[in-house]
Design a protein around this motif. Structure first.
Motif, PDB file in Angstrom:
ATOM      1  N   HIS A  43       0.842  -1.209   0.000  1.00  9.21           N
ATOM      2  CA  HIS A  43       0.000   0.000   0.000  1.00  9.21           C
ATOM      3  C   HIS A  43       0.880   1.263   0.000  1.00  9.21           C
ATOM      4  O   HIS A  43       0.562   2.246  -0.688  1.00  9.21           O
ATOM      5  N   TYR A  44       1.986   1.229   0.767  1.00  5.67           N
ATOM      6  CA  TYR A  44       2.904   2.376   0.832  1.00  5.67           C
ATOM      7  C   TYR A  44       3.469   2.687  -0.560  1.00  5.67           C
ATOM      8  O   TYR A  44       3.523   3.847  -0.979  1.00  5.67           O
ATOM      9  N   CYS A  45       3.887   1.665  -1.267  1.00  3.57           N
ATOM     10  CA  CYS A  45       4.476   1.857  -2.593  1.00  3.57           C
ATOM     11  C   CYS A  45       3.432   2.329  -3.600  1.00  3.57           C
ATOM     12  O   CYS A  45       3.722   3.168  -4.467  1.00  3.57           O
ATOM     13  N   GLU A  46       2.212   1.790  -3.500  1.00  4.33           N
ATOM     14  CA  GLU A  46       1.148   2.220  -4.407  1.00  4.33           C
ATOM     15  C   GLU A  46       0.793   3.689  -4.188  1.00  4.33           C
ATOM     16  O   GLU A  46       0.569   4.436  -5.139  1.00  4.33           O
ATOM     17  N   GLU A  47       0.748   4.115  -2.919  1.00  4.33           N
ATOM     18  CA  GLU A  47       0.428   5.519  -2.596  1.00  4.33           C
ATOM     19  C   GLU A  47       1.492   6.476  -3.125  1.00  4.33           C
ATOM     20  O   GLU A  47       1.182   7.591  -3.560  1.00  4.33           O
ATOM     21  N   ASN A  48       2.759   6.048  -3.071  1.00 10.43           N
ATOM     22  CA  ASN A  48       3.870   6.913  -3.473  1.00 10.43           C
ATOM     23  C   ASN A  48       4.324   6.665  -4.907  1.00 10.43           C
ATOM     24  O   ASN A  48       5.377   7.169  -5.310  1.00 10.43           O
ATOM     25  N   HIS A  49       3.546   5.892  -5.673  1.00  8.93           N
ATOM     26  CA  HIS A  49       3.842   5.612  -7.088  1.00  8.93           C
ATOM     27  C   HIS A  49       5.241   4.998  -7.252  1.00  8.93           C
ATOM     28  O   HIS A  49       6.032   5.424  -8.093  1.00  8.93           O
ATOM     29  N   ILE A  50       5.528   4.019  -6.415  1.00  3.66           N
ATOM     30  CA  ILE A  50       6.816   3.318  -6.440  1.00  3.66           C
ATOM     31  C   ILE A  50       6.589   1.884  -6.921  1.00  3.66           C
ATOM     32  O   ILE A  50       5.694   1.197  -6.438  1.00  3.66           O
ATOM     33  N   THR A  51       7.390   1.453  -7.882  1.00  2.00           N
ATOM     34  CA  THR A  51       7.317   0.071  -8.359  1.00  2.00           C
ATOM     35  C   THR A  51       7.894  -0.849  -7.282  1.00  2.00           C
ATOM     36  O   THR A  51       9.051  -0.686  -6.882  1.00  2.00           O
ATOM     37  N   PHE A  52       7.094  -1.800  -6.815  1.00  3.92           N
ATOM     38  CA  PHE A  52       7.530  -2.706  -5.743  1.00  3.92           C
ATOM     39  C   PHE A  52       7.711  -4.115  -6.311  1.00  3.92           C
ATOM     40  O   PHE A  52       6.777  -4.694  -6.880  1.00  3.92           O
ATOM     41  N   THR A  53       8.909  -4.660  -6.182  1.00  4.84           N
ATOM     42  CA  THR A  53       9.204  -6.009  -6.663  1.00  4.84           C
ATOM     43  C   THR A  53       9.945  -6.783  -5.584  1.00  4.84           C
ATOM     44  O   THR A  53      10.422  -6.215  -4.602  1.00  4.84           O
ATOM     45  N   ARG A  54      10.063  -8.081  -5.792  1.00  5.62           N
ATOM     46  CA  ARG A  54      10.789  -8.943  -4.852  1.00  5.62           C
ATOM     47  C   ARG A  54      11.696  -9.882  -5.625  1.00  5.62           C
ATOM     48  O   ARG A  54      11.482 -10.157  -6.813  1.00  5.62           O
ATOM     49  N   SER A  55      12.725 -10.386  -4.963  1.00  8.06           N
ATOM     50  CA  SER A  55      13.641 -11.339  -5.587  1.00  8.06           C
ATOM     51  C   SER A  55      13.088 -12.747  -5.474  1.00  8.06           C
ATOM     52  O   SER A  55      12.137 -13.014  -4.743  1.00  8.06           O
ATOM     53  N   ARG A  56      13.702 -13.660  -6.188  1.00 13.46           N
ATOM     54  CA  ARG A  56      13.311 -15.060  -6.089  1.00 13.46           C
ATOM     55  C   ARG A  56      13.788 -15.642  -4.762  1.00 13.46           C
ATOM     56  O   ARG A  56      14.866 -15.289  -4.282  1.00 13.46           O
ATOM     57  N   ALA A  57      12.991 -16.516  -4.187  1.00 12.99           N
ATOM     58  CA  ALA A  57      13.374 -17.141  -2.917  1.00 12.99           C
ATOM     59  C   ALA A  57      14.618 -17.991  -3.114  1.00 12.99           C
ATOM     60  O   ALA A  57      14.715 -18.793  -4.043  1.00 12.99           O
ATOM     61  N   GLY A  58      15.596 -17.795  -2.228  1.00 14.72           N
ATOM     62  CA  GLY A  58      16.832 -18.579  -2.280  1.00 14.72           C
ATOM     63  C   GLY A  58      17.837 -18.100  -3.297  1.00 14.72           C
ATOM     64  O   GLY A  58      18.859 -18.758  -3.518  1.00 14.72           O
ATOM     65  N   ASN A  59      17.587 -16.958  -3.959  1.00 17.81           N
ATOM     66  CA  ASN A  59      18.530 -16.419  -4.946  1.00 17.81           C
ATOM     67  C   ASN A  59      19.053 -15.073  -4.468  1.00 17.81           C
ATOM     68  O   ASN A  59      18.510 -14.015  -4.812  1.00 17.81           O
ATOM     69  N   LYS A  60      20.114 -15.093  -3.664  1.00 19.37           N
ATOM     70  CA  LYS A  60      20.654 -13.851  -3.084  1.00 19.37           C
ATOM     71  C   LYS A  60      21.248 -12.941  -4.148  1.00 19.37           C
ATOM     72  O   LYS A  60      21.325 -11.730  -3.967  1.00 19.37           O
ATOM     73  N   ASN A  61      21.628 -13.510  -5.296  1.00 18.94           N
ATOM     74  CA  ASN A  61      22.233 -12.687  -6.330  1.00 18.94           C
ATOM     75  C   ASN A  61      21.231 -11.730  -6.963  1.00 18.94           C
ATOM     76  O   ASN A  61      21.619 -10.747  -7.588  1.00 18.94           O
ATOM     77  N   ASP A  62      19.918 -12.008  -6.802  1.00 19.86           N
ATOM     78  CA  ASP A  62      18.915 -11.065  -7.306  1.00 19.86           C
ATOM     79  C   ASP A  62      18.994  -9.725  -6.578  1.00 19.86           C
ATOM     80  O   ASP A  62      18.599  -8.691  -7.113  1.00 19.86           O
ATOM     81  N   GLY A  63      19.481  -9.752  -5.353  1.00 22.10           N
ATOM     82  CA  GLY A  63      19.668  -8.512  -4.584  1.00 22.10           C
ATOM     83  C   GLY A  63      21.134  -8.233  -4.336  1.00 22.10           C
ATOM     84  O   GLY A  63      21.515  -7.769  -3.259  1.00 22.10           O
TER      85      GLY A  63
END
Length: 410
Positions: A259-279
């Motif tokens: 909700h915070y990201c939607e209110e502030n027009h921020i694209t919210f994504t997540r990395s794949r579980a168990g893949n630390k290289n995504d972050g």
């Protein structure tokens, strides 16, 4: 090399008494075995057992005999002497001990800046050498100073299953790395090996394009403190946040963050579980900024959290203004090896100054801040605050031990 000299020694026996044809055959064999240039091999064979008579000042004669098994030691005056090493070591410490590839490109602006603030006093000859020193020479000179500190990491991320299907998955290659404002975020725990009860966390946000990093300590993982820290960081950033990416920690994967990201027009994504290289961008900063600065001790009091935030207030300027970052441009596989190509290391501040996404008035303010700051003074302030943090930690530890002793004897 020693084996080659032994081969030449055996081949040189009786060489001078051979016929021209026999000398040619032996020379051909020696070149084929050793790989020497033909002229060099011929000179080695002809010089062995050659006698030279010399006299000293007193008139005494000496007979010198050539021996290919012995190698003459070359003597050359060192270009980078003790004075250069002392100045380099001082600069290296001020910059928080970076590698040569990160430090060498900064010398052109770093040496004049430290001279202007009176942090280093060097002669003109030493100054010229420091301005032209290469990355490999820096690493070679500082090799003996680098064999220190290997810290062990710990992990306390708790997976969050809520809303996973509603939050888009992003991999390492999905971000637009050429545009400022897309950031990765993560929490670093300060449990000190004891995950029981409440303890502090450090929230880290890293811009993928520029490497600009902000940190903020929070009392625990509660949403209240996390959003408060994000709001403080958001006001400090010299650019607006366009995207936030997190791991699958339940602190981030929830209705409140979405909700915070939607209110502030921020694209919210997540990395794949168990893949630390995504972050990988924020994971690298968790180590290079948070762990290297405040370590792995347990911080769980309001006083310690306050001191951590004082450290981060200074550290953000020190890191973003003066710590150069090398960005990966491409990777090329050559058989079993992967060759990585990096760009020229630059500080996050300089990357923002070169970015077309940052307004000119913001760039002017960044340049003014950069010109006014003294990296050595910032480093001293960080060290002073770290001593305060250590005192607070030891004081708390003593009080806890005292309470434990009282409980045992009552």
């Amino acid at each position: 090399m020693k084996t080659r000299r032994e081969i030449v020694y055996e081949a040189s026996k009786g060489y001078k008494k051979l016929s021209k044809k026999e000398k040619t055959e032996r020379l051909d064999n020696l070149v084929a075995i050793t790989g020497y240039n033909r002229d060099h091999a011929s000179r080695l064979l002809s010089q062995h057992d050659r006698c030279v008579y010399v006299k000293d000042v007193s008139g005494r004669s000496y007979r010198l005999v050539g021996d290919v098994r012995k190698k003459e030691k070359r003597s050359r005056k060192r270009k980078y002497d003790t004075e250069v090493f002392k100045a380099l070591k001082q600069i290296w410490a001020i910059m928080d001990y970076p590698c040569g590839k990160r430090l060498a490109p900064c010398m052109s602006w770093l040496v004049p800046k430290l001279e202007a603030f009176g942090e280093i006093k060097i002669e003109q000859e030493v100054r010229e050498k420091l301005l032209t020193i290469s990355a490999s020479t820096i690493d070679r000179l500082l090799k003996g100073e680098k064999k220190k500190m290997a810290l062990k990491s710990r992990k306390s991320t708790k997976p969050g299953t809520l809303l996973k299907n509603q939050i888009e998955v992003r991999t390492f290659a999905d971000w637009n790395r050429a545009k400022v404002g897309f950031m990765e975020m993560d929490l670093v725990s300060h449990e000190g090996g004891n995950p029981r009860g409440d303890f502090a966390f450090s929230l880290t946000l890293t811009d993928v394009c520029s490497g600009w990093t902000e940190n903020r300590a929070v009392k625990n993982r509660a949403q209240k403190w996390t959003f408060e820290a994000i709001d403080i960081i958001k006001k400090r950033l010299p650019f607006s946040i366009k995207g936030l990416d997190s791991d699958n920690d339940s602190t981030f994967i929830n209705h409140h963050m979405l909700h915070y990201c939607e209110e502030n027009h921020i694209t919210f994504t997540r990395s794949r579980a168990g893949n630390k290289n995504d972050g990988c961008y924020v994971e690298q900063k968790n180590w290079s900024i948070v762990r290297r600065t405040v370590g792995y001790a347990r911080y769980d009091t309001d006083e310690e959290v306050d001191i951590l935030n004082q450290i981060y207030d200074v550290l953000r300027l020190y890191v973003n203004m003066f710590q150069p970052v090398a960005k990966l441009i491409s990777k090329e596989r050559q058989g079993a090896k992967v060759k990585k190509i990096y760009d020229t290391p630059k500080t996050p501040c300089h990357r923002l100054l070169e970015s077309p996404d940052v307004p000119e008035e913001v760039k002017a303010q960044l340049q003014k801040t950069f010109d006014e700051l003294n990296p050595a003074a910032l480093k001293r302030e960080i060290d002073r605050l770290l001593k305060e943090l250590t005192k607070a930690y030891l004081k708390k530890k003593t009080e806890v031990e005292q309470i434990d002793r009282e409980l045992i004897f009552t």
